[in-house]
Scaffold this active site. Structure first.
Site, PDB file in Angstrom:
ATOM      1  N   LYS A  48       0.815  -1.215   0.000  1.00 38.20           N
ATOM      2  CA  LYS A  48       0.000   0.000   0.000  1.00 38.20           C
ATOM      3  C   LYS A  48       0.852   1.270   0.000  1.00 38.20           C
ATOM      4  CE  LYS A  48      -4.005  -1.865   2.536  1.00 38.20           C
ATOM      5  NZ  LYS A  48      -5.074  -2.042   1.569  1.00 38.20           N
ATOM      6  N   ARG A  80      -7.301  -7.346 -11.341  1.00 33.27           N
ATOM      7  CA  ARG A  80      -8.048  -8.528 -11.808  1.00 33.27           C
ATOM      8  C   ARG A  80      -9.440  -8.085 -12.226  1.00 33.27           C
ATOM      9  NH1 ARG A  80     -11.352  -8.419  -7.362  1.00 33.27           N
ATOM     10  NH2 ARG A  80     -10.271  -7.975  -5.428  1.00 33.27           N
TER      11      ARG A  80
END
Ligand code: ADP
Length: 683
Positions: free
Chosen positions: A125, A305
């Site tokens: 992150k 994805r």
């Protein structure tokens, strides 16, 4: 394929390294494109729908995901065995696993997704945020540098201003994440997050963000090809979440202006390009429309994805995102340019989970006795409703995997129309045998605040009081439950009874049937019981139902399947109805109502023309004969026990005398009005 990239090997066989609805959905498009499809399965899924639908299927291993769907070696081996030149990972499992992508690259198998380097770039992150800042993508104000000194972090939090959100840099799935309301609580929260992050990810690095109190979750669908093209396919609003788990999604996001849409879309494409992205990706943003905010948006993360909720984007753009993915994987350029993409209408998706909202959403298992949706009966346009499902009637839902069974996706000309279609479709969805969140989805989708677009990520929390409120039952609900239960009894008796019915007998037996109903969640509470009294002259007549002093003329008509029409005082309603043990379940587009049959009694008015026969006051089963024929009995003595809705009802002697003969034995089914026995009163 004029634009084929030299690094790309063409493929004619696609292996889908997943299960459930997404495996079925991906294979549907692959087949339409003329590809051979290969499924993989664990022992728990040997006969699952995705296996049934594939051209070929290969066993991976035991049920545990880590030994089957997460077993990289076994998946690669399955591709080699079947000659699959490409693998689609679906979502979850190996879809964002860099090691898997590297293993495929080494084996010369095409991964339908981004390069391993792009997955890695978004995996951390803090590192991702640094790169996003670099690409000019707006970030939530915060701190995401390497220096992890406690005192420094505290100073940074003070600077940002409370509340702040502490997040594990290596985090995911909400782990190692805490809201800190004030400076005094900072150190304790930091220690807690570090411990959690160490346990889950083996890493203690933290980042700090300003905690937005009413953000919406708005994400942008992006697509890039291997020729340097990138587009956005607009946004989805996924604010309705339960424990950071999306429940209802929609596209486009309500309240967006064309300008904001373009700004967010372009920021998302910049984010993808910054990391050399290829394929379908989602850039998640927090959108702040709270007081004084005109729609500031902040990058949260990028999912590398296809998302669960991709169908709402397909519905509004008319594109097949799996086809896009496969074309990009084959080295083709994106099918459309940004200018050619448009939004038509509005779409919702509802996620159907095998879980029990009444028991804190505990996952449920079992055999699906029925899994169907009657579009025609519900008057729904098949072009506007799509059910992406991984299961069918007869399938077993196990505890091994994610409890999502299916997704219901609808399209409408505008949001209101789409929402009403969603509610009709949810009502038409008939799932039996396994507990699901269907009724909860209906409560969400019919909620006034949802209709009014009062969206933020705490929607469910904020509306808890109304979403989980004890049911308020209407007179119509009680009447419907009584009538449906009585008719179910009649149908069950008629379906296997060898006896002819003679309605004339019923004329001799003016019984009042008294049904005590209550909330199934509250069966012990006497005070909540409501009594419905019903009487009818003969079998074909309507019932006269009395509920709390009000009398209604009630009729029931069976339509196709479980659909019935209940007419009360001339007001006809169509609904799906069934009996689940002692509970009558009624579903219509306004929601689901369940009522528990607590007691059923028959009151004999004693107007027998001759007390020589005793007739059955209701449909049921004979449980026991309590006296012998010829045995002397006194008035009021029990003669025979019947059962209806699992409740017993005792037939008593109408006078002193004896039973001459019984017409039924224990175990026989009887219809309302059947002569049960011949009685001879004493002279
Ligand atoms: P994870 O990767 O663990 O799922 P995310 O960073 O994606 O964590 O955040 C998960 C959820 O937490 C978001 O969907 C959003 O609802 C909430 N959230 C994240 N960051 C913030 C923030 N700065 N302010 C308010 N809510 C946030």
């Amino acid at each position: 394929m004029s634009q084929t990239d030299s690094r790309i090997t063409p493929f004619d066989t696609l292996l889908v390294a997943n299960r459930g609805e997404i495996a079925c959905r991906v294979m549907r498009t692959a087949r339409a494109m003329g590809l051979r499809t290969v499924a993989v399965y664990s022992d728990a899924d040997a006969d699952a729908r995705h296996v049934r639908e594939a051209d070929e299927a290969v066993r991976l291993g035991p049920p545990a995901a880590r030994e089957s769907y997460l077993n990289i070696e076994a998946v690669v081996e399955a591709a080699k065995r079947t000659g699959a030149g490409a693998i689609h990972p679906g979502y979850g499992f190996l879809s964002e696993n860099g090691a898997f992508v590297e293993a495929l690259e080494a084996a010369g198998i095409t991964f339908v997704g981004p390069p391993a380097s792009a997955i890695a770039a978004m995996g951390d992150k803090s590192a991702a945020k640094a790169r996003m800042a670099n690409a000019g993508v707006p970030l939530v104000p915060g701190y995401h540098s390497d220096d992890q000194d406690d005192a420094l972090l505290r100073r940074e939090a003070d600077k940002i201003g409370y509340p702040v959100l502490l997040k594990a840099s290596a985090g995911g799935g909400g782990k190692g994440m805490r809201v800190v309301e004030s400076g005094e609580n900072f150190q304790a929260a930091l220690d807690g997050c570090r411990r959690e992050s160490q346990a889950a990810f083996g890493d203690t690095r933290m980042l700090i963000e300003k905690y937005l109190t009413q953000p919406r979750h708005v994400e942008v669908q992006v697509f890039c090809d291997s020729h340097g093209n990138g587009v956005y396919l607009f946004e989805r609003d996924c604010s309705v979440q339960r424990r950071h788990q999306k429940v209802l999604e929609e596209a486009p996001a309500p309240g967006m202006t064309a300008e904001l849409r373009r700004e967010m879309g372009e920021a998302a494409v910049r984010a993808a390009k910054e990391i050399g992205y290829v394929g379908a990706g989602t850039v998640e943003f927090l959108l702040d429309f709270s007081q004084g905010q005109d729609g500031s948006f902040y990058f949260m993360e990028m999912n590398t994805r296809l998302q669960v909720e991709h169908p709402v984007t397909e519905m509004i753009t008319g594109q097949d995102l799996v086809e896009w993915q496969l074309r990009v994987a084959m080295g083709e350029a994106l099918p459309l340019t940004q200018e050619a993409l448009t939004i038509t209408g509005h779409s919702f998706e509802a996620r159907l989970y095998a879980e029990d909202p009444e028991q804190d959403f505990l996952p449920a298992t079992g055999k699906l006795e029925r899994f169907a949706m009657d579009l025609e009966g519900a008057g729904l346009d098949p072009e506007r409703v799509r059910l992406d499902s991984g299961v069918d009637t007869g399938d077993v839902v196990s505890m091994h995997y994610d409890p999502m069974l299916a997704k219901l996706i609808v399209h409408g000309d505008d949001r209101d129309q789409a929402l009403s279609t969603l509610n009709r479709a949810l009502a038409a969805l008939d799932v039996q045998g396994v507990v699901t969140n269907r009724a909860f989805l209906q409560r969400l989708a019919t909620h006034p605040a949802f209709k009014a677009c009062e969206l933020d990520t705490r929607f469910i929390e904020k509306n808890e009081a109304t979403l989980f409120a004890p049911k308020q039952y209407t007179t119509e609900a009680y009447a419907g439950a009584a009538l449906i239960g009585l008719n179910q009894l009649a149908r069950e008796c008629e379906s296997d009874s060898p006896w002819d019915r003679h309605d004339g007998f019923r004329l001799n037996a003016p019984h009042t049937i008294r049904i005590s109903l209550c909330d199934p969640a509250n069966v012990q509470d006497e005070a909540s019981v409501v009594v419905v009294e019903g009487i009818r002259a003969s079998g074909a007549d309507p019932w006269d139902l009395t509920i709390g002093g009000e009398t209604l003329t009630a009729r029931l008509q069976h339509l196709e399947g479980d659909a019935v029409a209940v007419t009360l005082n001339g007001h006809r309603r169509r609904l799906q109805a069934r009996r689940d043990g002692n509970v009558v379940v009624m579903v219509d587009p306004r929601g689901e109502t369940r009522l528990f049959w607590r007691r059923i009694d028959a009151i004999d008015h004693g107007h027998h023309e001759a007390e020589s026969t005793l007739t059955a006051p209701m449909h049921g089963t004979v449980v026991a004969l309590l006296v012998e024929a010829g045995q002397k009995v006194e008035k009021g003595m029990p003669l025979m026990v019947m059962e209806a809705m699992k409740m017993e009802h005792t037939m008593t002697a109408p006078a002193d005398g004896h039973v001459e003969s019984f017409h039924f034995n224990a175990g026989d089914t009887v219809g309302q009005g059947d002569v049960l026995l011949e009685f001879a009163p004493a002279e």
